[in-house]
Design an enzyme around this catalytic site. Structure first.
Site, PDB file in Angstrom:
ATOM      1  CG  ASP A  83       3.466   7.232  -1.686  1.00 52.20           C
ATOM      2  OD1 ASP A  83       3.806   7.339  -0.486  1.00 52.20           O
ATOM      3  OD2 ASP A  83       3.910   7.970  -2.586  1.00 52.20           O
ATOM      4  CB  CYS A  90       9.584   5.103  -3.020  1.00 50.28           C
ATOM      5  SG  CYS A  90      10.147   6.183  -1.687  1.00 50.28           S
ATOM      6  NE  ARG A 114       5.908   4.298  -2.000  1.00 53.34           N
ATOM      7  CZ  ARG A 114       5.552   4.453  -3.258  1.00 53.34           C
ATOM      8  NH1 ARG A 114       4.812   3.532  -3.846  1.00 53.34           N
ATOM      9  NH2 ARG A 114       5.919   5.513  -3.946  1.00 53.34           N
TER      10      ARG A 114
END
Length: 162
Positions: free
Chosen positions: A137, A8, A14
């Protein structure tokens, strides 16, 4: 041996969540000896930092062990080390294509692309135009529950393909 790198932006939300969830799933399936799992970010701004407290708290509530991890940036020299590089959004894809010379061995894939198009998973991973949506996100949304839902479904689908 399946060597999977989750990616990420900063490697504190994440991708760290995906690394922990995937490790949990392969451990529960009795397949840990078949996998090497890690995570990294496309940015160095969080390098050295521990996972975001929202990721830590969500995994704790789900009773999924957090892997020992500090954020790091993915490096071009790592390409040959991984059999699969799984990213969370289109910005990650763009950065990885630049870093890995357009992914000549087709190792890079968006996490939600592993969910079959005919899946009952909601919200759908595959959009009406055929594209695969991003894992939101939580750094921006603050919603670790939705991120976990996507990460868990993507990791379960990924494991089912291996």
């Amino acid at each position: 041996m399946h060597r999977i790198l989750f990616v990420c932006l900063g490697n504190i939300c994440r991708s760290t969540m995906a690394q922990s969830v995937m490790q949990y799933l392969v451990d529960e399936a009795g397949r840990a000896d078949e996998f090497v799992i890690d995570s990294a970010g496309t940015s160095s701004e969080e390098s050295g930092n521990p996972p975001h407290r929202g990721t830590v708290e969500k995994l704790r509530r789900e009773r999924i062990p957090l892997v020992a991890h500090h954020a790091r940036r993915v490096r071009a020299a790592e390409y040959d080390k991984w059999s699969l590089i799984v990213y969370m959004d289109e910005d990650n894809e763009w950065a990885l294509m630049r870093l890995f010379n357009n992914d000549p061995e087709h190792k890079c894939a968006k996490l939600l692309s592993f969910i079959p198009e005919d899946s009952s998973f909601r919200p759908r991973a595959h959009l009406h135009d055929g594209t695969v949506r991003d894992v939101a996100d939580p750094w921006w949304t603050g919603n670790f529950d939705d991120t976990y839902r996507d990460v868990r479904a993507g990791c379960e689908a990924l494991l089912a393909t291996l």
